[in-house]
Design an enzyme around this catalytic site. Structure first.
Site, PDB file in Angstrom:
ATOM      1  N   GLU A   1      20.226  46.150  -8.402  1.00  0.00           N
ATOM      2  CA  GLU A   1      20.715  46.988  -7.046  1.00  0.00           C
ATOM      3  C   GLU A   1      21.553  46.005  -6.044  1.00  0.00           C
ATOM      4  OE1 GLU A   1      21.656  49.858  -5.879  1.00  0.00           O
ATOM      5  OE2 GLU A   1      21.407  49.730  -3.905  1.00  0.00           O
TER       6      GLU A   1
ATOM      7  N   ASN B   1      41.551  68.623  -6.245  1.00  0.00           N
ATOM      8  CA  ASN B   1      40.700  67.687  -6.426  1.00  0.00           C
ATOM      9  C   ASN B   1      40.101  67.678  -7.806  1.00  0.00           C
ATOM     10  OD1 ASN B   1      38.464  65.848  -6.601  1.00  0.00           O
ATOM     11  ND2 ASN B   1      37.190  67.133  -5.010  1.00  0.00           N
ATOM     12  N   GLY B   2      40.070  66.563  -8.814  1.00  0.00           N
ATOM     13  CA  GLY B   2      39.689  66.658 -10.032  1.00  0.00           C
ATOM     14  C   GLY B   2      40.538  66.093 -10.746  1.00  0.00           C
TER      15      GLY B   2
ATOM     16  N   CYS C   1      38.266  62.685  -3.596  1.00  0.00           N
ATOM     17  CA  CYS C   1      39.163  63.707  -2.898  1.00  0.00           C
ATOM     18  C   CYS C   1      38.243  64.760  -2.044  1.00  0.00           C
ATOM     19  CB  CYS C   1      40.049  64.437  -3.629  1.00  0.00           C
ATOM     20  SG  CYS C   1      41.280  63.567  -4.934  1.00  0.00           S
TER      21      CYS C   1
ATOM     22  N   LYS D   1      25.276  46.111  -4.587  1.00  0.00           N
ATOM     23  CA  LYS D   1      25.599  46.252  -3.342  1.00  0.00           C
ATOM     24  C   LYS D   1      26.651  44.859  -2.955  1.00  0.00           C
ATOM     25  CE  LYS D   1      24.617  48.805  -2.358  1.00  0.00           C
ATOM     26  NZ  LYS D   1      23.940  50.307  -2.744  1.00  0.00           N
TER      27      LYS D   1
ATOM     28  N   LYS E   1      32.704  57.986  -1.846  1.00  0.00           N
ATOM     29  CA  LYS E   1      31.051  58.214  -1.670  1.00  0.00           C
ATOM     30  C   LYS E   1      30.650  59.160  -2.633  1.00  0.00           C
ATOM     31  CE  LYS E   1      27.457  57.954   0.642  1.00  0.00           C
ATOM     32  NZ  LYS E   1      26.563  56.644   0.265  1.00  0.00           N
TER      33      LYS E   1
ATOM     34  N   HIS F   1      18.883  32.885 -22.356  1.00  0.00           N
ATOM     35  CA  HIS F   1      19.613  33.533 -23.773  1.00  0.00           C
ATOM     36  C   HIS F   1      21.065  33.411 -23.424  1.00  0.00           C
ATOM     37  CE1 HIS F   1      15.650  34.132 -25.597  1.00  0.00           C
ATOM     38  NE2 HIS F   1      15.327  34.870 -24.481  1.00  0.00           N
TER      39      HIS F   1
ATOM     40  N   TRP G   1      41.922  60.280  -3.504  1.00  0.00           N
ATOM     41  CA  TRP G   1      41.535  59.197  -3.978  1.00  0.00           C
ATOM     42  C   TRP G   1      41.902  58.930  -5.145  1.00  0.00           C
ATOM     43  CZ3 TRP G   1      38.340  57.762  -8.421  1.00  0.00           C
ATOM     44  CH2 TRP G   1      37.816  56.416  -8.194  1.00  0.00           C
TER      45      TRP G   1
ATOM     46  N   ARG H   1      33.727  60.542   2.321  1.00  0.00           N
ATOM     47  CA  ARG H   1      33.687  60.441   0.812  1.00  0.00           C
ATOM     48  C   ARG H   1      34.690  59.277  -0.009  1.00  0.00           C
ATOM     49  NH1 ARG H   1      32.740  66.089  -0.992  1.00  0.00           N
ATOM     50  NH2 ARG H   1      34.136  65.973  -2.594  1.00  0.00           N
TER      51      ARG H   1
ATOM     52  N   GLU I   1      30.002  45.434  -4.358  1.00  0.00           N
ATOM     53  CA  GLU I   1      30.810  46.514  -3.554  1.00  0.00           C
ATOM     54  C   GLU I   1      31.254  46.534  -2.273  1.00  0.00           C
ATOM     55  OE1 GLU I   1      28.737  50.924  -3.806  1.00  0.00           O
ATOM     56  OE2 GLU I   1      27.317  49.215  -3.492  1.00  0.00           O
TER      57      GLU I   1
END
Ligand code: F6R
Length: 608
Positions: free
Chosen positions: A482, A102-103, A2, A486, A603, A505, A76, A26, A489
């Site tokens: 990573e 926001n929160g 947000c 990536k 973000k 295993h 968001w 964001r 996402e």
């Protein structure tokens, strides 16, 4: 996540819409705007919509031009689906109070019981709407002589959780703001005073900034910041830094631009941090001296997502180049009580410097006596201010949701840190530093030389056969992780990543004819073991995408080779990061994903 922008000026809503646009990076799924035009008692004008700020601009259709006070929001979703009704601002029933948040309000269920007993009905599924009804009730019932700010503070005192809030009310010549656990900063410029979730939108609009602290509740008016008597008002300071507009230039996407920024961003991370004789690294800005750090019981790194994988690589450097014990933790799982004491250092690693999980881990570390520090990209962020010492990453603004250039800069700054406190032989150190200096050029030629092999590899990957990323040793297995993150996402394809030795295993059961395996196999001490892992996959039908600088027999096992440049083995994560970033990008594009704004992601992750 947000974003909040509020402004008091001659054309406040225009500035708010511009502010929201600059907060878009964001991540969000809906947007809204509210405005007051005059001193009369009319309801506040609001508009909200799912989609983008550009959709909000279309829907607002110039209706808000000329407003004197305005607040806006990018949401968001956490509580309630992505709908116009759940988008902010949320208004009182008579439309005379409105607010953005926001929160997360953790006691929203209890508070909604309370307001329903008072006769209020909720019109959204959010945890935010209760606040506006509580404020309405407070303003209607408080004794004479009490102010809007008094009512606001009373409401805030009933909330549990985390928040940044901006509220407006008819008859009030300003914006009520509150911060606890979610970022909020105040800006001042020619003819305007503004409030924002971060400083990015202030560039070009404000010349000064004042940082709010958790627990601050203020009234913002054209004449400045006011508080209840017992609260300290933050001083304005000059807004440092420069704003790099979110502009991909000649690249089709910000993500691709940011991948290609890496020679420059790495150069900025190294600049001034290698001693002139080329023998040592000098990471200044740390509170503890080198001698103190070397005597610590342990160093903890706390981070999330990409920053966590970078932290694992950094820990591996600290362990190999120094005598100090080091461990990386996923911030939300940080066992502070068992790993923090006065003779420890806990470092938060973060691009945004606003990640709530990482901030919480640092708070816990501090509570148990640990020294705290940060490796952070955003100057003036909550994390850098909380720790008060550390090293900036100097990657420049990163706008694409998927982190690329910040990953390599985190690893670079972490390596400089390890070298700063390293007690390995000078000759060994010199070899690493010598190669580190060449890194921007090595990466640059790596980017230029990447051929069609990336497209061929991208073609091999489709959602029916989930790719498996493997590596051996911390440097390559966390680079593999990573790589998988990536790709997930920005392509929405489930990916697996693990150390090559772990395949047998269990996960090897997933491999069948045509399964893509991305093997990170630099010329290091793990190469022959990697060869065994690759053979195990190959003999079960896997197609091997080999990321390597090696031209020996291992290359015969590959179906496609993503050739990297040769460098010192300690620097392999840098050269290996490039092809895995480009591969994720190309697969994302092929899958028709908006790679800069993939679904569900933000973000700056400011909730737990
Ligand atoms: C992945 C990504 C995230 C972030 C994570 C931490 O591409 O960007 O996994 O790395 O949310 O964010 P920061 O670094 O801002 O603390």
């Amino acid at each position: 996540m947000c974003g909040i922008y509020g402004c008091i000026s001659e054309n406040a809503s225009v500035q708010v819409l511009e502010g929201l646009r600059k907060l878009e990076y964001r991540g969000y799924d809906s947007a809204g705007l509210a405005a007051i035009f005059s001193d009369n008692n009319d309801p506040i004008e609001t508009e909200r919509t799912t989609g983008y700020v550009s959709d909000l601009v279309l829907k607002a259709n110039g209706r808000f031009d000329g407003a004197k006070i305005s607040i806006g929001h990018t949401r968001w979703a956490t509580h309630g689906g992505v709908t116009d009704h759940n988008a902010h601002p949320h208004s009182s029933e008579d439309g005379k109070i409105t607010l953005v948040h926001n929160g997360i309000i953790e006691n929203s269920a209890n508070l909604s019981n309370k307001i329903s007993k008072l006769g209020y009905a909720l019109s959204s599924e959010t945890d935010t709407e209760v606040i506006v009804h509580l404020l309405d009730h407070e303003l209607k019932t408080q004794s004479d002589g009490k102010s809007h700010l008094d009512a606001f503070c009373n409401v805030i005192s009933q909330l549990e959780g985390s928040w940044a809030i901006a509220a407006m009310a008819t008859g009030l010549d300003g914006i009520l703001i509150s911060r606890k656990g979610a970022p909020l900063v105040i800006g001042r410029g020619q003819g305007n005073i503004s409030v924002s979730s971060d400083v990015q939108p202030f560039y070009g609009a404000c010349s000064e900034v004042a940082y709010m602290k958790d627990g601050d509740n203020f009234l913002l008016t054209s004449s400045g910041i006011s508080s209840q008597i017992d609260l300290e008002i933050p001083e304005f300071e000059v807004l440092e830094g420069i704003y790099d507009e979110e502009d991909p230039g000649n690249f089709p996407h910000m993500m691709l631009k940011e991948i290609h920024d890496q020679p420059t961003s790495l150069s900025n991370a190294l600049s001034g941090r290698i001693s002139s004789d080329g023998l040592g690294a000098e990471l200044s800005g740390l509170e503890l001296s080198i001698e103190q750090i070397m005597k610590l019981d342990r160093i903890n790194l706390v981070a999330c997502g990409t920053a966590y994988y970078a932290s694992e690589i950094i820990c591996s450097y600290i362990r190999r180049l120094t005598q100090v014990r080091a461990e990386a933790f996923i911030a939300s799982e940080f066992p502070a009580k068992s790993v923090c004491s006065p003779n420890t250092l806990t470092i938060g690693v973060s691009q945004s410097g606003e990640t709530k999980d990482t901030l919480d881990a640092l708070f816990k570390a501090k509570k148990f006596g640990s020294h705290i520090s940060s490796f952070c990209n955003v100057i003036g962020s909550t994390m850098s201010r909380l720790t008060g010492n550390g090293a900036y990453l100097h990657a420049g603004p990163e706008y694409a949701v998927a982190s690329t250039k910040v990953f390599t800069n985190m690893v670079a700054v972490g390596l400089l840190f390890a070298l700063t406190i390293s007690d390995i032989k000078q000759s060994e150190k010199k070899k690493i530093i010598h190669e580190l200096r060449k890194l921007p050029n090595i990466i640059s030629s790596q980017l230029i030389d990447m051929d069609d092999s990336i497209s061929d590899a991208a073609e091999m990957i489709n959602s029916s056969e989930p790719p498996i990323f493997i590596g051996r040793g911390a440097l390559s297995s966390f680079t593999a992780k990573e790589g998988a993150l990536k790709m997930m996402e920005i392509s929405y394809i489930p990916c697996l990543a693990l150390p090559g030795g772990e395949l047998k295993h269990g996960p090897i059961a997933l491999i069948s004819d045509g399964s893509p395996v991305i093997a990170i196999a630099p010329s290091d001490s793990h190469l022959s073991m990697m060869e065994s892992s690759i053979r195990e996959c190959k003999s079960r039908g896997a197609k091997i995408i080999l990321v390597t600088d090696n031209e020996g027999p291992i290359s015969d096992l590959a179906d496609i080779i993503l050739q990297t440049n040769h460098t010192h083995p300690e620097l392999s994560p840098f050269v290996n990061a490039i092809p895995i970033q480009l591969l994720a990008y190309q697969v994302g594009i092929r899958n028709g994903v908006n790679v800069d704004r993939p679904r569900n992601l933000a973000k700056s992750v400011t909730v737990v």
